[in-house]
Scaffold this motif. Structure first.
Motif, PDB file in Angstrom:
ATOM      1  N   LEU A   1      17.042  -2.606  -3.063  1.00  0.00           N
ATOM      2  CA  LEU A   1      17.037  -2.404  -4.480  1.00  0.00           C
ATOM      3  C   LEU A   1      16.049  -1.489  -4.757  1.00  0.00           C
ATOM      4  CD1 LEU A   1      17.138  -6.031  -5.883  1.00  0.00           C
ATOM      5  CD2 LEU A   1      19.024  -4.322  -5.878  1.00  0.00           C
ATOM      6  N   ALA A   2      16.544  -0.584  -5.585  1.00  0.00           N
ATOM      7  CA  ALA A   2      15.482   0.524  -6.054  1.00  0.00           C
ATOM      8  C   ALA A   2      14.552  -0.083  -7.207  1.00  0.00           C
ATOM      9  CB  ALA A   2      16.261   1.821  -6.819  1.00  0.00           C
ATOM     10  N   ILE A   3      13.252   0.281  -7.143  1.00  0.00           N
ATOM     11  CA  ILE A   3      12.394  -0.386  -7.946  1.00  0.00           C
ATOM     12  C   ILE A   3      12.387   0.073  -9.268  1.00  0.00           C
ATOM     13  CG2 ILE A   3       9.937  -0.972  -7.992  1.00  0.00           C
ATOM     14  CD1 ILE A   3       9.932  -0.796  -5.163  1.00  0.00           C
ATOM     15  N   GLN A   4      12.183  -0.530 -10.295  1.00  0.00           N
ATOM     16  CA  GLN A   4      11.754  -0.429 -11.678  1.00  0.00           C
ATOM     17  C   GLN A   4      10.458  -1.308 -12.195  1.00  0.00           C
ATOM     18  OE1 GLN A   4      14.747   0.242 -14.643  1.00  0.00           O
ATOM     19  NE2 GLN A   4      16.359   0.487 -13.128  1.00  0.00           N
ATOM     20  N   VAL A   5       9.689  -0.573 -12.840  1.00  0.00           N
ATOM     21  CA  VAL A   5       8.367  -1.476 -13.385  1.00  0.00           C
ATOM     22  C   VAL A   5       8.636  -2.254 -14.328  1.00  0.00           C
ATOM     23  CG1 VAL A   5       6.157  -1.202 -14.557  1.00  0.00           C
ATOM     24  CG2 VAL A   5       6.718   0.548 -12.582  1.00  0.00           C
ATOM     25  N   GLY A   6       8.386  -3.419 -14.379  1.00  0.00           N
ATOM     26  CA  GLY A   6       8.832  -4.536 -15.401  1.00  0.00           C
ATOM     27  C   GLY A   6       9.867  -5.420 -14.946  1.00  0.00           C
TER      28      GLY A   6
ATOM     29  N   ALA B   1       1.145  -1.281   0.019  1.00  0.00           N
ATOM     30  CA  ALA B   1       0.191  -0.011  -0.146  1.00  0.00           C
ATOM     31  C   ALA B   1       0.845   1.196   0.053  1.00  0.00           C
ATOM     32  CB  ALA B   1      -1.086   0.012   1.142  1.00  0.00           C
ATOM     33  N   ALA B   2       1.931   1.272   0.597  1.00  0.00           N
ATOM     34  CA  ALA B   2       2.907   2.595   0.820  1.00  0.00           C
ATOM     35  C   ALA B   2       4.354   1.983   1.075  1.00  0.00           C
ATOM     36  CB  ALA B   2       2.425   3.345   1.816  1.00  0.00           C
ATOM     37  N   PRO B   3       5.300   2.711   0.903  1.00  0.00           N
ATOM     38  CA  PRO B   3       6.610   2.670   1.587  1.00  0.00           C
ATOM     39  C   PRO B   3       6.488   2.613   2.937  1.00  0.00           C
ATOM     40  CG  PRO B   3       6.723   3.944  -0.298  1.00  0.00           C
ATOM     41  CD  PRO B   3       5.426   3.867  -0.102  1.00  0.00           C
TER      42      PRO B   3
ATOM     43  N   THR C   1      12.399   7.179  -4.861  1.00  0.00           N
ATOM     44  CA  THR C   1      12.225   6.080  -5.503  1.00  0.00           C
ATOM     45  C   THR C   1      12.131   5.104  -4.362  1.00  0.00           C
ATOM     46  OG1 THR C   1      13.166   6.575  -7.600  1.00  0.00           O
ATOM     47  CG2 THR C   1      12.738   4.343  -7.479  1.00  0.00           C
ATOM     48  N   PRO C   2      11.134   4.293  -4.431  1.00  0.00           N
ATOM     49  CA  PRO C   2      11.091   3.089  -3.193  1.00  0.00           C
ATOM     50  C   PRO C   2      11.982   1.961  -3.634  1.00  0.00           C
ATOM     51  CG  PRO C   2       8.996   3.037  -4.661  1.00  0.00           C
ATOM     52  CD  PRO C   2       9.734   4.170  -5.075  1.00  0.00           C
ATOM     53  N   TYR C   3      12.162   1.308  -2.765  1.00  0.00           N
ATOM     54  CA  TYR C   3      13.211   0.049  -2.562  1.00  0.00           C
ATOM     55  C   TYR C   3      12.691  -1.005  -1.829  1.00  0.00           C
ATOM     56  CZ  TYR C   3      15.319   2.157   1.655  1.00  0.00           C
ATOM     57  OH  TYR C   3      15.316   2.597   2.892  1.00  0.00           O
ATOM     58  N   PHE C   4      13.393  -2.297  -2.095  1.00  0.00           N
ATOM     59  CA  PHE C   4      12.686  -3.447  -1.420  1.00  0.00           C
ATOM     60  C   PHE C   4      13.910  -3.703  -0.606  1.00  0.00           C
ATOM     61  CE2 PHE C   4      10.546  -4.249  -5.351  1.00  0.00           C
ATOM     62  CZ  PHE C   4       9.187  -4.406  -4.953  1.00  0.00           C
ATOM     63  N   GLN C   5      13.486  -4.353   0.529  1.00  0.00           N
ATOM     64  CA  GLN C   5      14.452  -4.937   1.758  1.00  0.00           C
ATOM     65  C   GLN C   5      13.938  -6.312   2.063  1.00  0.00           C
ATOM     66  OE1 GLN C   5      13.908  -1.296   4.684  1.00  0.00           O
ATOM     67  NE2 GLN C   5      16.211  -1.936   5.057  1.00  0.00           N
TER      68      GLN C   5
ATOM     69  N   TYR D   1      19.960 -11.098   0.938  1.00  0.00           N
ATOM     70  CA  TYR D   1      20.427 -10.163  -0.222  1.00  0.00           C
ATOM     71  C   TYR D   1      19.225 -10.491  -1.180  1.00  0.00           C
ATOM     72  CZ  TYR D   1      22.079 -14.813  -2.012  1.00  0.00           C
ATOM     73  OH  TYR D   1      22.288 -16.090  -2.158  1.00  0.00           O
ATOM     74  N   LEU D   2      19.379  -9.219  -2.128  1.00  0.00           N
ATOM     75  CA  LEU D   2      18.373  -9.159  -3.362  1.00  0.00           C
ATOM     76  C   LEU D   2      19.374  -9.397  -4.736  1.00  0.00           C
ATOM     77  CD1 LEU D   2      16.877  -6.298  -1.387  1.00  0.00           C
ATOM     78  CD2 LEU D   2      15.543  -8.139  -2.229  1.00  0.00           C
ATOM     79  N   GLU D   3      18.440  -9.771  -5.695  1.00  0.00           N
ATOM     80  CA  GLU D   3      19.225  -9.937  -7.026  1.00  0.00           C
ATOM     81  C   GLU D   3      18.191  -9.272  -7.948  1.00  0.00           C
ATOM     82  OE1 GLU D   3      19.294 -13.339  -4.628  1.00  0.00           O
ATOM     83  OE2 GLU D   3      17.909 -13.086  -5.883  1.00  0.00           O
ATOM     84  N   VAL D   4      18.959  -8.830  -9.049  1.00  0.00           N
ATOM     85  CA  VAL D   4      18.365  -8.033 -10.155  1.00  0.00           C
ATOM     86  C   VAL D   4      18.548  -8.886 -11.370  1.00  0.00           C
ATOM     87  CG1 VAL D   4      18.145  -5.969 -11.797  1.00  0.00           C
ATOM     88  CG2 VAL D   4      18.871  -5.599  -9.255  1.00  0.00           C
ATOM     89  N   PHE D   5      17.093  -9.211 -11.951  1.00  0.00           N
ATOM     90  CA  PHE D   5      17.198 -10.189 -13.356  1.00  0.00           C
ATOM     91  C   PHE D   5      16.849  -8.984 -14.458  1.00  0.00           C
ATOM     92  CE2 PHE D   5      16.339 -13.205  -9.853  1.00  0.00           C
ATOM     93  CZ  PHE D   5      17.395 -14.226 -10.283  1.00  0.00           C
ATOM     94  N   GLY D   6      16.509  -8.121 -14.002  1.00  0.00           N
ATOM     95  CA  GLY D   6      16.174  -6.714 -15.201  1.00  0.00           C
ATOM     96  C   GLY D   6      14.702  -7.003 -15.872  1.00  0.00           C
TER      97      GLY D   6
END
Length: 198
Positions: A136-141, A56-58, A93-97, A107-112
């Motif tokens: 990790l900063a978030i990107q849509v898609g 719902a919100a950061p 920009t929100p991010y995940f933890q 830890y977090l991974e980015v697959f793109g």
């Protein structure tokens, strides 16, 4: 829902009082039904099942664990340690933890972009070719992964960000690839997060 709330004898009661008693009884009945029908989290989640979730919100911008956290199991919920947290200051920009307390490891991974969850497996979530981070900063898609170890459980999770909305909410589709609840049977004595070798 099959509750019934008996109302004591109605003789001699004014009609206005009877109406209030019926309304009150109905409200209590609805509350009992909603509690009964509320779904509780399982001890462990189902693996490899695509599911949707909305943050719902950061957490740091009007959020809370009820609004900003994904709990995958009753284990993580019982120790109030979310498996995935949406965080970020208002206007950023929100991010995940994954690691949300001092004793958590994760830890977090980015697959793109253009990486469907159904093409990932637990092995690919551990690949050293991925970018690893604590936040990790978030990107849509984009598709992300997480590996977390917390007190009494460990897990592997993958998700794709479907949308980020102006109100701060973030929609994801996720799948769990590993979830284990464990008890410590033996451990070395004297561990402390701040102790250094001598």
């Amino acid at each position: 829902c099959f509750y019934s709330l008996p109302i004591s004898s109605q003789e001699g009661r004014p009609p206005a009082l009877l109406k209030k008693m019926k309304v009150f009884s109905l409200v209590v009945l609805m509350a009992l039904c909603s509690l009964t029908m509320a779904q509780s989290l399982p001890l462990v989640p189902t693996l490899y099942k695509l599911q949707n979730f909305t943050f719902a919100a950061p957490y740091s911008c009007g959020g809370s664990y009820q609004r900003s956290a994904l709990f995958l199991s009753s284990q993580s919920e019982s120790v109030n340690s979310p498996d995935l947290l949406l965080n970020g200051a208002c206007g950023s920009t929100p991010y995940f933890q994954v690691a949300t307390s001092g004793s958590d490891l994760g830890y977090l991974e980015v697959f793109g972009s253009n990486v469907p969850l159904d093409t990932l497996d637990a092995d690919s979530l551990q690949s050293p070719q991925n970018y690893f981070s604590a936040n990790l900063a978030i990107q849509v898609g984009h598709t992300y992964g997480a590996t977390g170890t917390k007190q009494g459980f460990r897990y592997m999770l993958g998700w794709t960000v479907n949308s980020m909305n102006p109100n701060g909410s973030v929609d994801i589709t996720y799948a769990v690839y590993l979830y284990e609840v464990a008890k410590i049977s033996a451990q070395s004595a004297g561990f402390n997060w701040l102790t250094k070798p001598q």
